[in-house]
Scaffold this motif. Structure first.
Motif, PDB file in Angstrom:
ATOM      1  N   LEU A  52       0.822  -1.049   0.049  1.00  0.00           N
ATOM      2  CA  LEU A  52      -0.069  -0.065   0.001  1.00  0.00           C
ATOM      3  C   LEU A  52       0.792   1.302   0.025  1.00  0.00           C
ATOM      4  O   LEU A  52       0.562   2.316  -0.797  1.00  0.00           O
ATOM      5  CB  LEU A  52      -1.025   0.232   1.267  1.00  0.00           C
ATOM      6  N   LYS A  53       2.093   1.163   0.711  1.00  0.00           N
ATOM      7  CA  LYS A  53       2.669   2.264   0.692  1.00  0.00           C
ATOM      8  C   LYS A  53       3.435   2.440  -0.446  1.00  0.00           C
ATOM      9  O   LYS A  53       3.448   3.849  -0.991  1.00  0.00           O
ATOM     10  CB  LYS A  53       3.992   2.203   1.983  1.00  0.00           C
ATOM     11  N   MET A  54       3.828   1.706  -1.060  1.00  0.00           N
ATOM     12  CA  MET A  54       4.425   1.752  -2.391  1.00  0.00           C
ATOM     13  C   MET A  54       3.567   2.286  -3.522  1.00  0.00           C
ATOM     14  O   MET A  54       3.645   3.011  -4.370  1.00  0.00           O
ATOM     15  CB  MET A  54       5.134   0.298  -2.981  1.00  0.00           C
ATOM     16  N   ALA A  55       2.284   1.907  -3.319  1.00  0.00           N
ATOM     17  CA  ALA A  55       1.172   2.379  -4.367  1.00  0.00           C
ATOM     18  C   ALA A  55       0.516   3.736  -3.981  1.00  0.00           C
ATOM     19  O   ALA A  55       0.074   4.387  -4.736  1.00  0.00           O
ATOM     20  CB  ALA A  55      -0.144   1.379  -4.319  1.00  0.00           C
ATOM     21  N   GLY A  56       1.022   4.400  -2.775  1.00  0.00           N
ATOM     22  CA  GLY A  56       0.711   5.619  -2.475  1.00  0.00           C
ATOM     23  C   GLY A  56      -0.203   5.916  -1.400  1.00  0.00           C
ATOM     24  O   GLY A  56      -0.710   6.928  -1.169  1.00  0.00           O
ATOM     25  N   ALA A  61      -3.160   4.901  12.422  1.00  0.00           N
ATOM     26  CA  ALA A  61      -3.690   4.541  13.446  1.00  0.00           C
ATOM     27  C   ALA A  61      -4.675   5.491  14.374  1.00  0.00           C
ATOM     28  O   ALA A  61      -4.444   7.036  13.971  1.00  0.00           O
ATOM     29  CB  ALA A  61      -2.773   3.834  14.342  1.00  0.00           C
ATOM     30  N   GLY A  62      -5.374   5.065  15.207  1.00  0.00           N
ATOM     31  CA  GLY A  62      -6.255   6.127  16.026  1.00  0.00           C
ATOM     32  C   GLY A  62      -7.392   6.686  15.189  1.00  0.00           C
ATOM     33  O   GLY A  62      -7.859   6.318  14.460  1.00  0.00           O
ATOM     34  N   GLU A  63      -7.564   8.104  15.601  1.00  0.00           N
ATOM     35  CA  GLU A  63      -8.549   8.994  14.764  1.00  0.00           C
ATOM     36  C   GLU A  63      -8.186   9.556  13.279  1.00  0.00           C
ATOM     37  O   GLU A  63      -9.128   9.858  12.690  1.00  0.00           O
ATOM     38  CB  GLU A  63      -8.883  10.140  15.677  1.00  0.00           C
ATOM     39  N   ARG A  64      -7.026   9.295  12.988  1.00  0.00           N
ATOM     40  CA  ARG A  64      -6.649   9.775  11.760  1.00  0.00           C
ATOM     41  C   ARG A  64      -6.960   8.739  10.616  1.00  0.00           C
ATOM     42  O   ARG A  64      -6.738   7.880  10.669  1.00  0.00           O
ATOM     43  CB  ARG A  64      -5.086  10.108  11.719  1.00  0.00           C
ATOM     44  N   GLN A  65      -7.518   9.639   9.539  1.00  0.00           N
ATOM     45  CA  GLN A  65      -7.790   8.954   8.478  1.00  0.00           C
ATOM     46  C   GLN A  65      -6.597   8.426   7.597  1.00  0.00           C
ATOM     47  O   GLN A  65      -5.439   9.009   7.506  1.00  0.00           O
ATOM     48  CB  GLN A  65      -8.753   9.830   7.332  1.00  0.00           C
ATOM     49  N   ASN A  66      -6.751   7.367   6.606  1.00  0.00           N
ATOM     50  CA  ASN A  66      -5.589   6.988   5.692  1.00  0.00           C
ATOM     51  C   ASN A  66      -5.281   8.177   5.057  1.00  0.00           C
ATOM     52  O   ASN A  66      -6.164   8.550   4.341  1.00  0.00           O
ATOM     53  CB  ASN A  66      -5.924   5.674   5.054  1.00  0.00           C
ATOM     54  N   ASP A  67      -4.033   8.035   4.605  1.00  0.00           N
ATOM     55  CA  ASP A  67      -3.746   9.268   3.638  1.00  0.00           C
ATOM     56  C   ASP A  67      -3.323   8.610   2.385  1.00  0.00           C
ATOM     57  O   ASP A  67      -2.868   7.592   2.097  1.00  0.00           O
ATOM     58  CB  ASP A  67      -2.239   9.982   4.074  1.00  0.00           C
ATOM     59  N   ILE A  68      -3.534   9.281   1.319  1.00  0.00           N
ATOM     60  CA  ILE A  68      -3.432   9.008  -0.265  1.00  0.00           C
ATOM     61  C   ILE A  68      -2.660   9.971  -0.814  1.00  0.00           C
ATOM     62  O   ILE A  68      -3.149  11.261  -0.715  1.00  0.00           O
ATOM     63  CB  ILE A  68      -4.780   8.587  -0.904  1.00  0.00           C
ATOM     64  N   ALA A  69      -1.584   9.608  -1.521  1.00  0.00           N
ATOM     65  CA  ALA A  69      -0.849  10.651  -2.163  1.00  0.00           C
ATOM     66  C   ALA A  69      -0.624  10.640  -3.557  1.00  0.00           C
ATOM     67  O   ALA A  69      -0.111  11.636  -4.038  1.00  0.00           O
ATOM     68  CB  ALA A  69       0.607  10.330  -1.690  1.00  0.00           C
ATOM     69  N   VAL A  70      -1.646   9.832  -4.076  1.00  0.00           N
ATOM     70  CA  VAL A  70      -1.585   9.852  -5.347  1.00  0.00           C
ATOM     71  C   VAL A  70      -3.146   9.765  -6.067  1.00  0.00           C
ATOM     72  O   VAL A  70      -4.198   9.628  -5.107  1.00  0.00           O
ATOM     73  CB  VAL A  70      -0.989   8.738  -6.286  1.00  0.00           C
ATOM     74  N   ASP A  71      -3.422   9.962  -7.180  1.00  0.00           N
ATOM     75  CA  ASP A  71      -4.676   9.853  -7.682  1.00  0.00           C
ATOM     76  C   ASP A  71      -5.539   8.608  -7.544  1.00  0.00           C
ATOM     77  O   ASP A  71      -4.515   7.505  -7.348  1.00  0.00           O
ATOM     78  CB  ASP A  71      -4.880  10.192  -8.938  1.00  0.00           C
ATOM     79  N   ALA A  73      -7.217   6.333  -9.367  1.00  0.00           N
ATOM     80  CA  ALA A  73      -6.954   5.587 -10.507  1.00  0.00           C
ATOM     81  C   ALA A  73      -5.485   5.081 -10.515  1.00  0.00           C
ATOM     82  O   ALA A  73      -5.215   3.923 -10.741  1.00  0.00           O
ATOM     83  CB  ALA A  73      -7.559   6.147 -11.670  1.00  0.00           C
ATOM     84  N   THR A  74      -4.691   5.872 -10.308  1.00  0.00           N
ATOM     85  CA  THR A  74      -3.082   5.522 -10.185  1.00  0.00           C
ATOM     86  C   THR A  74      -2.756   4.657  -9.016  1.00  0.00           C
ATOM     87  O   THR A  74      -2.218   3.774  -9.337  1.00  0.00           O
ATOM     88  CB  THR A  74      -2.454   6.780  -9.934  1.00  0.00           C
ATOM     89  N   PHE A  75      -3.537   4.777  -7.964  1.00  0.00           N
ATOM     90  CA  PHE A  75      -3.305   3.842  -6.867  1.00  0.00           C
ATOM     91  C   PHE A  75      -3.685   2.463  -7.201  1.00  0.00           C
ATOM     92  O   PHE A  75      -2.886   1.472  -6.889  1.00  0.00           O
ATOM     93  CB  PHE A  75      -4.034   4.380  -5.602  1.00  0.00           C
ATOM     94  N   GLN A  76      -4.761   2.375  -7.606  1.00  0.00           N
ATOM     95  CA  GLN A  76      -5.443   1.247  -8.053  1.00  0.00           C
ATOM     96  C   GLN A  76      -4.593   0.528  -9.220  1.00  0.00           C
ATOM     97  O   GLN A  76      -4.259  -0.851  -8.995  1.00  0.00           O
ATOM     98  CB  GLN A  76      -6.846   1.365  -8.669  1.00  0.00           C
ATOM     99  N   LYS A  77      -4.051   1.225 -10.018  1.00  0.00           N
ATOM    100  CA  LYS A  77      -3.129   0.829 -11.317  1.00  0.00           C
ATOM    101  C   LYS A  77      -1.809   0.419 -10.644  1.00  0.00           C
ATOM    102  O   LYS A  77      -1.335  -0.832 -11.035  1.00  0.00           O
ATOM    103  CB  LYS A  77      -3.030   1.693 -12.348  1.00  0.00           C
ATOM    104  N   SER A 135     -12.872   5.221   0.223  1.00  0.00           N
ATOM    105  CA  SER A 135     -12.249   4.591   1.282  1.00  0.00           C
ATOM    106  C   SER A 135     -11.472   3.691   0.637  1.00  0.00           C
ATOM    107  O   SER A 135     -11.481   3.150  -0.575  1.00  0.00           O
ATOM    108  CB  SER A 135     -13.321   3.906   2.269  1.00  0.00           C
ATOM    109  N   LEU A 136     -10.215   3.276   1.531  1.00  0.00           N
ATOM    110  CA  LEU A 136      -9.291   2.220   1.155  1.00  0.00           C
ATOM    111  C   LEU A 136     -10.130   0.647   0.611  1.00  0.00           C
ATOM    112  O   LEU A 136      -9.496   0.208  -0.130  1.00  0.00           O
ATOM    113  CB  LEU A 136      -8.351   1.878   2.363  1.00  0.00           C
ATOM    114  N   ILE A 137     -10.812   0.232   1.454  1.00  0.00           N
ATOM    115  CA  ILE A 137     -11.570  -0.738   1.272  1.00  0.00           C
ATOM    116  C   ILE A 137     -12.416  -0.719  -0.283  1.00  0.00           C
ATOM    117  O   ILE A 137     -12.344  -1.707  -0.918  1.00  0.00           O
ATOM    118  CB  ILE A 137     -12.835  -1.078   2.186  1.00  0.00           C
ATOM    119  N   LYS A 138     -13.150   0.359  -0.557  1.00  0.00           N
ATOM    120  CA  LYS A 138     -13.550   0.489  -1.841  1.00  0.00           C
ATOM    121  C   LYS A 138     -12.755   0.654  -3.013  1.00  0.00           C
ATOM    122  O   LYS A 138     -12.838   0.050  -4.011  1.00  0.00           O
ATOM    123  CB  LYS A 138     -14.495   1.787  -1.644  1.00  0.00           C
TER     124      LYS A 138
END
Length: 1450
Positions: A52-56, A61-71, A73-77, A135-138
Motif C-alpha cells: 500500500l505504501k508503494m502504491a501511495g 492508526a487512531g482517529e486519523r484517516q488513511n492518507d493517499i498521495a496519488v490519484d 485510479a493511479t493507486f489502483q493501477k 475509502s481504502l476498502i472501496k
C-alpha cells in the motif's frame, strides 16, 4: 531497459519477501505492537502495509484517516500491477488479504479503512490528487484480483457488529460496510454477491436489514434486479417493519409489470396498518409509475384503505393540552410527537402533490375515483383535501374539480362537517391551498343552489378561524366584495358569516373593522334585513369592551344622523333601522357593565345618556311621517323581542312609558252611544266580545281616525300641525300595539293583564252589510271602505299575535273568535276589492321599499278585471291560494259555489269575488305578519258546520275548537312560512321583473329566525297537525261510506267538501315542506329529524318508539302516512301524499318502499277523480299533477318496460274504442286530452331505461347475452307500439315528442345494443334478426313522420328532422358493419323507399328516386324469398344494393 530495471527492482524486493513468507502468520501481534497507540502511521514490514505504501496509501492508526498521495485510479493501477507482476503472484494476493484482515482487527483501523482517505498534497502533487477520495476498502474492491476476497472478508466481518449500539457520535460499522458495495464499476460475480447479501438480510437484525435493503439498488447490476426484487417482495409479507426500506428499494429497481402489480397490491393491503411516519413512502410507491389503464382502480383502492383518522388523535390531544404545556415542560415530548405527526401528514400530501403534478393521468384518476363514490359514508376528509390539492396544483383540472365538488355538495355527499373536520385536524396541510379555497368559496357563493352557497360560506368561516392574519385579511376582503356586489344571496350569506365571526372572534375581527365600515357606502343596495345585520356587526365592533371610544362609533352616529334627516323615505328607513340596531348594541352593553365599579357605573350613565339622545332624535325625525313612525315602533318591538331578558331596564321603561301614553291617547277612547265629528260613513262599534261589561268599555277609534286622515284633517286642533306635533295615523295602530304588548310582556314576565281588555274590545267601524250596496257607493267611498277593512284585519292579526299563547279558557275562546273575525273580514274584503279596481292599500309592513309593493298590485288588478279564466287556472295551480279559496266558499252570504251554477253565472261570480280572494297573496305587504307562536292555536280541535249546525254561535264560545275556515287560514299561512324558510330560493321560480326584496315582503319577523328554529317550531306542531289530518281522513272516509263510495253523492255539502279538501291539501303540504327540508341531512339536525319521525311513529305504536332505530322510525312513519291513501279527496292531494312518502322513504330508500310508492302512484293514476259536482277533474293543474304521478310511477316501478307495454297495449286501445269524451276503463285518467302526457312520459322513460342496459362485451356468457337480447327485444317492441300510436293520435305535441325521443332511442340502440349484436349474432341469429326487423318497422314510421313534418312546413317539427335522419343513416351502416364483422355481408341489401306521410300515402311532390338511409333495408339472406318479400314491404325495386352516396334522402 526501463522495464528491465523495474523488473530487477521488483525481483530484488521479491527476494526479500520470499524470505519472509514462511513467517507471515507469526508476527500478527508483533505488527500491532509496532504501531503506535497514539495517532500515527502504521509501520511494519508486512506485505499489506508495504505494498500500500508503494502504491501511495499510508495507513494511520487512531482517529486519523488513511492518507493517499496519488490519484485513486493511479493507486489502483499501481497496486494491481504490483500484485500481478509479483513473482509469487497467486500467493502474494492471499498474503495481502491476510494482512488486510490482520489490520482491520483493530476497530479504529477498520473504521479508517471504511472512511474516505485523506488526500496528501505536496509541492509536486498539488494537482494530482482529487479533493475527495474513496475509502481504502472501496479502492481495493475496485481491483479485480482482490475483489472476491475483500467481499468475503467484509461479509464475514459484518456479523461482529450485529449487536453494537451506535451512539450519537459513534460509528455505524454495518452501514459503512454495506456502503462499500455501492456504485462499484464492476462486480465479478454479481449473482454470488446478491445471494450473499440476501442471506445476510435473513440473519441480520432489523437496522442492518434496513441498510442492506435500501442499498440494493446501488449495489446490484441490472441483470440481478428482477430476481432480487421478487425475493425482497416476499419479505414484505413476512415483516411489516421492513415495509419502508423494501418499498423504497423496489421503487428504484426494474420490476416487470406482473411483479409491480403484485407488490403494489401487497403494499395496498398494509396501508391501514402502517405507521404514520411510514405512510408517505408506502403511498409514494403505490402512486409510482401507474399506467393510465389501472390508475382509477389503484386510486380507488388507495382511497378506500387510506384513513387520516390515525393522525387526528394526537392533534386533538395537543389542542386540549396547550394550556398545560406552558406550565409543564416535561410534556414537550408530546408536543414533538404531534409536530412529527403533522409533518408526516404534510409529507403524505406532498407525495400526492408530486404525483399529481408530474404523473399524467393521476389527477383524472383521483377525480374519477371520488366521482364513483355513491354514498355519503364513502366520502372522507382525504377526498376533500385531495380535490383542493388538485385544484391548486393542476390548472387544467380546476373546472372539473369545481363541477365535481359542486355536484357532491348538492347530493349531500360532502357535508359541511367534512370541511370542518379537514380544517380542524389538517389546517397545516390545507393552508398551502388557501388560494384555491378562496377561489372555490367565491365560485360557490355565486351558485344558484343554497347547499353550495352554504358550503362556500363555511369555507370562508373556517379559513378565517384556522389561518393567519394574511389569510384572514383576504377572507374579509372577499366577503366585503360579495356584500358590495349587490347580489341578494351573496350579501345575505356574507353578512351571516360576518355575524358568526363577530360573535366568536370579536377581537380578531376588530383588526379589519375598516373593511366592514366601508360597506356603509353601499347601503343603498341592501334590503332592511341586511341593514340590520350590518349595523349589528358594526355595533358589536364599536361597543366591544376593548373599543370604548372607537372611531366606528363616530362614523355610525354621523351616517345615522345624515339618514334620519333625509327627506327620501329610503334613506330615512335606513336611518331608523340602523339607529335602533345601534341602540340594541348599546343597551346590551350597558347591561353587561351594571354593578361592577364606580368607573363602569359612570360609563353606564354615559351610555344611557347617549341612548336617550339617540331615541329622542329618531322619535323627532319620525313624527311627521306615519310610515316612518310605524317603522320606528316595529323596530323597537323587534329589539325587545330579540334582546328578550338582555335589555337594560331603564331603556325598556323609557320606551314603554312613551308607547303606553301614545297608544292610549291616540287610538283608544271610551265607548259612547254617539260619536262626534263628520265621517264618511256612520260610525258603529262592532266585534265587541265584552258586551256583558257595559261600564268602562273601551273602543279602538278606527273609523273616526281614518276618516279624519282621509279628509285631510288632523286629530289635533287646526294649526297645530305646523307646531311640530306628530301626525296620528291609523297606520301606526298595529305597530304601536305590537310594541306595547311586547313591552308589557317583557316588563311583567309574560303577564298581560294590563292590556287584556284590548282582546275583546270593539272597533269603531261602520255597518258591513254591504251585499248589493257596493255598486251604489262612490269610488272614494269604496276605497275608504277597503282601507277600513285592511286596518281592522291588521288589528285583529296583531291581537291574535299578542294573545295566542294565553292559557285561560275564556281568552282562548276570544282568540278563536278573532280568528273567525279575520276569515269573515277576508271574505268581505274580496267583494270590496272586486269593486275597487286599481286600489292600493296603505302598507302594513314598513321595512320594505314602497316601490316593491305597488307594482305587484298594479300588475295584478287589471288582469283580474280583464281575464278571469286565465287567473283562475293560475290560482288553481297555486297551493298557497287554496285556503283563501276555501274561506270564500264558506261564506254563506257570498256567491254560490261554481259547481252549482251555470257557466255564465260562474264567470260572473268569479269576476266579483273569487278572483280577488285568489290573489290575496299579492296583498301580503298590506297585511300584518303572523308570528310563529300563533300556530299554537292548532292544538285546538276541529269543528265542522255539519256538527254544529244552528248551534254554532252559542257552542263555539263554550268549546274551544277551530272551525274549518280558521284552520284553512292558519294552515295557509304556515305553508307560506315553511316554504319561504325551508325551501331554497332557487327551487322557486322568481317572478319576472320583481324587485329584489319582494320575496321577503310579509316575512320580516320570520327572516330574523334561522331555518333550524322554524323547523323546530314545525316539529313541535306535528302532534296537532297529525290530529287534524286524522280528522280529515275520518271525515272523508265517513263521507265516502255515507255516499256509497262516490264523491258526488246528493248528501255532499259542496262548500264544506271544498274547504276540507283545501285543509287536507295544506296539511299534506306542511308535512312535505318539513320533511323535504335539506337541513335534516346535516348531522346537528339528526336529533330533530328523529323527534319528527317519532311523532309519526307514535301514532301507530304509542309508547313503543323510544328506543327504535332511525330506520325503524322511518318505516313506521312511512306506514302511518300510507294509511291516508284511501281518503285523499282530489288528485292534487294524491300527488302531495306520494311526494311526502318519497321524501320519507329517501332516508334511506329500501326496495319495499320503492315498490309501495310505485303501487300507490299506479293506484292514483288508475283512479277516477270526480269532483263533488259530478264533473271529472281536468285542466292544466290536473295535467301537471298527472305528469308528476306518471313519472313517479315509472321511476319507482321495478320493470319500466312492462309498465309501458301495459299502458300502451291495454289502456290506449280502450281509449281508442271509447266515445269522444270517454276514457280508458283500466286507466281512467287516460283521456284524449291527457294522451300526450301519457305518451311523453312513456317514451321518455323508455329511452331512459334502455340507457341503463349494459353494453355487450365479448366476455359475456351466452346466458348473459340472451338476457340482454330479451331486454332489448322488449324495449324495441314497446318502442314500435308507441311509434305506431302516432297514426291514431297525430297531434303536434305527440309528433314533436316522438321525433325527439325516437332519435334518442335510436342513438341509444346504436351505442349499447349494436355491440351486443356483434358478439351474439352467431349464437342467437334468429333473435337478432327479429329484433332488427321490429326496429326497422319503427324507423320506417319515423321516416314517414319526417315527411309529414316537411309537408306541413312546421318549423317546430322540422327542427328535429336533420338529427333524426343522421341517426337513421348511422343505423344502416352500423348494421352493415355488424354483418360484415360476422361474415354475413350477403344478408344486407338496400332498396329504394319513397317518401310517405303518416298514413303511408306516397308524397307526390317528392322525387321517388330518392332513397332513405334508414328504410328499405333487408336484414335477411337473399335466398329466403318469402321473408325478403315481407321484409321489404313498402320498398321499391329491392334487388339492387346501394352504397353510401346513393342512400341519402330528404
Amino acid at each position: 531497459m526501463v522495464s528491465k530495471r523495474k523488473l530487477s527492482k521488483s525481483d530484488a524486493h521479491g527476494d526479500s519477501l520470499i524470505a519472509e513468507l514462511p513467517q507471515t502468520k507469526k508476527p500478527r501481534i508483533s505488527c500491532k505492537e509496532k504501531t503506535s497507540a497514539q495517532d500515527g502511521v502504521v509501520e511494519n514490514d508486512s506485505v499489506f502495509v508495504q505494498l500500500l505504501k508503494m502504491a501511495g496509501v499510508t495507513l494511520n492508526a487512531g482517529e486519523r484517516q488513511n492518507d493517499i498521495a496519488v490519484d485513486q485510479a493511479t493507486f489502483q493501477k499501481k497496486l494491481c500491477q504490483t500484485l500481478r507482476k509479483h513473482p509469487f503472484h497467486p500467493h502474494v494476493v492471499q498474503e495481502f488479504v491476510s494482512g488486510l484482515e490482520s489490520h482491520i482487527k483493530d476497530r479504529d483501523q477498520f473504521r479508517n479503512c471504511l472512511l474516505p482517505c485523506a488526500p496528501v498534497r505536496g509541492e509536486g502533487t498539488r494537482n494530482l490528487v482529487h479533493s475527495y477520495c474513496e475509502s481504502l476498502i472501496k479502492l481495493l474492491l475496485g481491483i479485480e484480483t482482490l475483489q472476491p476476497a475483500v467481499i468475503t472478508l467484509l461479509l464475514e466481518k459484518l456479523p461482529e457488529f450485529f449487536f453494537d449500539t451506535v451512539g450519537t457520535f459513534g460509528t455505524n460499522f454495518p452501514r459503512l460496510i454495506v456502503n462499500q458495495f455501492k456504485w462499484l464499476d464492476r462486480i465479478l460475480d454479481s449473482k454470488d454477491l446478491a445471494m450473499k447479501l440476501m442471506q445476510m438480510v435473513n440473519v441480520s437484525p432489523l437496522p442492518i436489514q434496513h441498510d442492506i435493503i435500501t442499498s440494493l439498488p446501488e449495489i446490484l447490476e441490472d441483470s440481478q434486479q428482477s430476481e432480487v426484487a421478487r425475493e425482497v417482495s416476499q419479505l414484505l409479507k413476512q415483516d411489516t417493519r421492513l415495509t419502508v426500506p423494501i418499498l423504497d428499494a423496489l421503487s428504484s429497481l426494474d420490476l416487470d409489470a406482473g411483479l409491480l402489480a403484485e407488490v403494489r397490491q401487497s403494499a395496498m393491503i398494509i396501508v391501514p396498518a402502517v405507521k404514520l411516519e411510514d405512510l408517505p413512502v408506502v403511498v409514494k410507491f403505490i402512486l409510482n409509475d401507474i399506467k393510465a389503464v389501472d390508475a382509477v382502480e389503484v386510486i380507488s383502492a388507495l382511497r378506500k384503505n387510506l384513513d387520516l383518522s390515525s393522525c387526528i388523535l394526537p392533534l386533538q390531544i395537543i389542542r386540549s393540552s396547550q394550556n398545560k404545556l406552558k406550565s409543564q415542560p416535561q410534556m414537550s415530548s408530546s408536543t414533538s410527537q404531534v409536530s412529527s405527526s403533522q409533518n408526516c401528514v404534510k409529507l403524505l400530501f406532498d407525495v400526492i402533490k408530486l404525483a399529481v403534478r408530474f404523473q399524467k393521468g393521476i389527477s383524472e384518476a383521483w377525480i374519477k375515483a371520488i366521482e364513483n363514490a355513491v354514498s355519503a359514508s364513502d366520502h372522507k376528509v382525504l377526498d376533500l383535501i385531495v380535490l383542493l390539492l388538485i385544484h391548486a396544483t393542476n390548472a387544467k383540472s380546476r373546472k372539473q374539480v369545481e363541477k365535481l365538488l359542486r355536484n357532491k355538495i348538492q347530493l349531500g355527499f360532502v357535508p359541511e362537517q367534512l370541511l370542518q373536520s379537514a380544517f380542524r385536524n389538517h389546517s397545516l396541510v390545507i393552508k398551502d391551498f388557501f388560494p384555491s379555497i378562496l377561489s372555490l368559496a367565491q365560485i360557490f357563493l355565486h351558485s344558484p343552489d343554497t347547499c353550495v352557497v352554504s358550503f362556500g360560506s363555511c369555507m370562508y368561516k373556517q379559513a378565517f378561524e384556522a389561518f393567519d392574519s394574511y389569510c384572514q385579511q383576504e377572507v374579509m376582503s372577499a366577503l366585503v366584495t360579495h356584500i358590495c356586489g349587490g347580489n341578494d344571496v351573496e350579501v345575505d350569506i356574507s353578512l351571516n358569516v360576518l355575524t358568526d365571526l363577530v360573535a366568536l372572534h370579536t377581537s380578531s375581527l376588530m383588526r379589519y373593522a375598516t373593511f366592514v365600515k366601508n360597506i356603509l357606502d353601499y347601503t343603498e343596495k341592501l334590503n332592511p334585513q341586511q341593514i340590520r345585520k350590518l349595523f349589528y356587526i358594526l355595533g358589536e365592533l364599536a361597543f366591544s369592551q376593548s373599543q370604548e371610544d372607537s372611531y366606528i362609533q363616530d362614523d355610525m352616529h354621523m351616517v345615522i344622523r345624515k339618514w334620519l334627516s333625509s327627506t327620501v323615505p329610503k334613506y330615512k328607513q335606513i336611518g331608523i333601522i340602523g339607529a335602533i340596531t345601534m341602540v340594541g348594541s348599546m343597551a346590551a352593553k350597558r347591561r353587561q357593565e351594571d354593578g361592577c365599579s364606580l368607573e363602569k357605573s359612570q360609563q353606564s350613565e354615559e351610555h344611557c345618556r347617549q341612548l336617550s339622545i339617540l331615541l329622542d332624535l329618531v322619535s323627532y325625525c319620525c313624527e311627521q311621517s306615519p310610515e316612518a313612525l310605524a317603522l320606528y315602533y316595529d323596530e323597537l318591538a323587534n329589539l325587545i323581542e330579540k334582546q328578550k331578558g338582555n335589555l337594560d331596564l331603564q331603556i325598556l321603561d323609557r320606551i314603554g312609558k312613551n308607547v303606553l301614553e301614545d297608544f292610549s291617547s291616540d287610538f283608544v277612547v271610551d265607548l259612547t252611544p254617539a260619536v262626534d265629528g263628520v265621517h264618511l260613513f256612520p260610525v258603529k262599534p262592532l266585534y265587541n266580545l265584552d258586551e256583558e261589561e257595559s261600564q268602562g268599555t273601551i273602543v279602538i277609534n278606527l273609523l273616526p281616525l281614518l276618516s279624519q286622515n282621509w279628509l285631510g284633517q288632523s286629530v289635533d286642533e287646526p294649526g297645530t300641525k305646523n307646531q311640530g306635533k306628530k301626525i296620528v295615523s291609523p297606520e301606526c295602530l298595529s305597530p304601536s300595539f305590537r310594541l306595547l304588548r311586547l313591552y308589557t310582556t317583557e316588563r311583567n314576565s309574560g303577564n298581560m293583564e294590563e292590556i287584556d281588555a284590548l282582546l275583546g274590545c270593539p272597533l269603531y267601524l261602520t255597518d258591513l252589510e254591504i251585499e248589493g250596496k257596493l255598486d251604489s257607493l262612490a269610488e272614494q267611498e269604496r276605497k275608504f271602505l277597503c282601507s277600513l277593512l285592511f286596518h281592522a284585519l291588521n288589528w285583529f292579526r296583531e291581537v291574535v299575535n299578542a294573545f295566542c299563547q294565553q292559557q285561560d279558557l275564556e281568552m282562548k275562546g276570544k282568540v278563536l273568535t278573532r280568528l273567525q273575525n279575520i276569515t269573515e273580514l277576508q271574505n268581505l274584503m274580496g267583494k270590496c276589492l272586486a269593486g275597487s279596481p286599481g286600489y292600493i292599500p296603505s302598507p302594513a309592513i314598513f321595512d320594505c321599499e314602497a316601490l316593491e309593493a305597488a307594482p305587484t298590485i298594479s300588475a295584478v288588478v287589471p288582469v283580474k278585471k280583464k281575464k278571469t279564466g286565465g287567473k283562475k287556472q293560475k290560482s288553481e295551480g297555486s297551493k298557497d291560494s287554496s285556503a283563501d279559496h276555501s274561506q270564500m266558499d264558506e261564506n254563506p252570504d257570498g256567491n254560490q259555489p261554481e259547481t252549482e251554477t251555470t257557466q255564465v253565472e260562474k264567470d260572473s261570480s268569479e269576476r266579483k269575488a273569487e278572483i280577488p280572494l285568489m290573489q290575496l297573496q299579492s296583498y301580503r305587504a298590506f297585511f300584518r305578519e303572523l308570528d310563529l307562536e300563533v300556530f299554537s292555536i292548532l292544538h285546538c280541535g276541529l269543528l265542522t258546520k255539519s256538527i254544529l249546525d244552528s248551534e254554532m254561535n252559542t257552542e263555539a264560545r263554550e268549546v274551544v275548537q277551530l272551525g274549518p275556515a280558521e284552520l284553512a287560514f292558519l294552515l295557509d299561512d304556515l305553508c307560506q312560512k315553511l316554504e319561504h324558510v325551508l325551501v331554497p330560493a332557487t327551487a322557486k321560480r322568481a317572478p319576472f321583473l320583481k324587485g329584489k326584496g319582494c320575496r321577503n315582503i310579509g316575512f320580516s319577523h320570520l327572516c330574523q329566525k334561522s331555518s333550524q328554529e322554524v323547523a323546530q317550531c314545525a316539529v313541535e306542531l306535528l302532534k296537532p297537525l297529525c290530529n287534524h289530518m286524522e280528522n280529515m281522513h275520518n271525515y272523508f272516509q265517513a263521507l265516502i261510506t255515507e255516499n256509497h263510495g262516490v264523491m258526488d253523492g246528493p248528501r255532499v255539502n259542496i262548500q264544506e267538501h271544498q274547504l276540507m279538501s283545501s285543509c287536507y291539501q295544506q296539511l299534506l303540504q306542511v308535512f312535505h315542506l318539513l320533511f323535504a327540508w335539506s337541513g335534516f341531512a346535516q348531522r346537528e339536525n339528526g336529533d330533530l329529524l328523529r323527534s319528527a319521525l317519532k311523532v309519526l311513529a307514535d301514532r301507530l305504536k304509542p309508547g313503543e318508539t323510544e328506543f327504535l332505530l332511525l330506520e325503524e322510525l322511518i318505516s313506521e312513519s312511512f306506514h302511518y302516512l300510507l294509511n291516508f291513501q284511501h281518503s285523499v279527496p282530489n288528485f292534487q292531494c294524491a300527488l302531495t301524499l306520494t311526494q311526502l312518502l318519497i321524501v320519507i322513504a329517501e332516508k334511506p330508500v329500501a326496495s319495499w318502499k320503492k315498490d309501495k310508492i310505485a303501487s300507490l302512484a299506479k293506484q292514483f293514476v288508475c283512479q277516477s277523480w270526480v269532483q263533488p259536482s259530478g264533473m271529472r277533474e281536468k285542466g292544466s293543474q290536473f295535467n301537471d299533477t298527472l305528469n308528476s304521478l306518471l313519472c313517479i310511477y315509472m321511476e319507482h316501478t321495478d320493470n319500466i318496460l312492462k309498465a309501458v307495454e301495459e299502458i300502451s297495449s291495454v289502456g290506449v286501445p280502450e281509449l281508442v274504442k271509447s266515445a269522444k269524451d270517454g276514457y280508458s276503463s283500466s286507466y281512467p285518467t287516460l283521456t284524449r286530452q291527457t294522451f300526450p302526457i301519457f305518451f311523453q312520459v312513456m317514451i321518455a322513460q323508455l329511452e331512459s331505461s334502455v340507457r341503463n342496459i349494459p353494453a355487450g362485451k365479448p366476455s359475456d356468457s351466452s346466458e348473459v347475452q340472451l338476457e340482454k337480447l330479451l331486454h332489448w327485444n322488449m324495449a324495441v317492441r314497446d318502442f314500435h307500439i308507441l311509434v305506431n300510436l302516432v297514426k291514431v293520435f297525430d297531434s303536434r305535441p305527440v309528433l314533436s315528442v316522438c321525433l325527439k325521443y325516437g332519435r334518442l332511442f335510436v342513438e341509444a340502440f346504436l351505442k349499447l345494443a349494436m355491440p351486443l349484436l356483434d358478439y351474439s349474432f352467431k349464437k342467437h341469429r334468429e333473435d337478432v334478426q327479429s329484433l332488427l326487423k321490429t326496429l326497422q318497422l319503427s324507423t320506417r314510421q319515423l321516416h314517414h313522420m319526417c315527411g309529414h313534418s316537411k309537408i306541413h312546413q312546421d318549423i317546430g317539427l322540422t327542427n328535429h328532422v336533420p338529427l333524426l335522419k343522421k341517426s337513421l343513416e348511422q343505423f344502416v351502416y352500423r348494421v352493415k358493419a355488424m354483418l360484415a364483422f360476422n361474415h354475413c355481408q350477403e344478408a344486407f341489401w338496400v332498396g329504394i323507399l319513397k317518401n310517405r306521410d303518416l298514413q303511408g300515402e306516397e308524397i307526390l311532390s317528392q322525387h321517388s328516386e330518392e332513397s332513405d338511409p334508414g328504410e328499405g333495408v333487408s336484414l335477411l339472406p337473399r335466398e329466403d324469398p318469402a321473408e325478403k318479400e315481407s321484409d321489404v314491404s313498402g320498398s321499391e325495386d329491392g334487388s339492387e344494393p346501394k352504397h353510401d352516396d346513393d342512400e341519402s334522402s330528404e
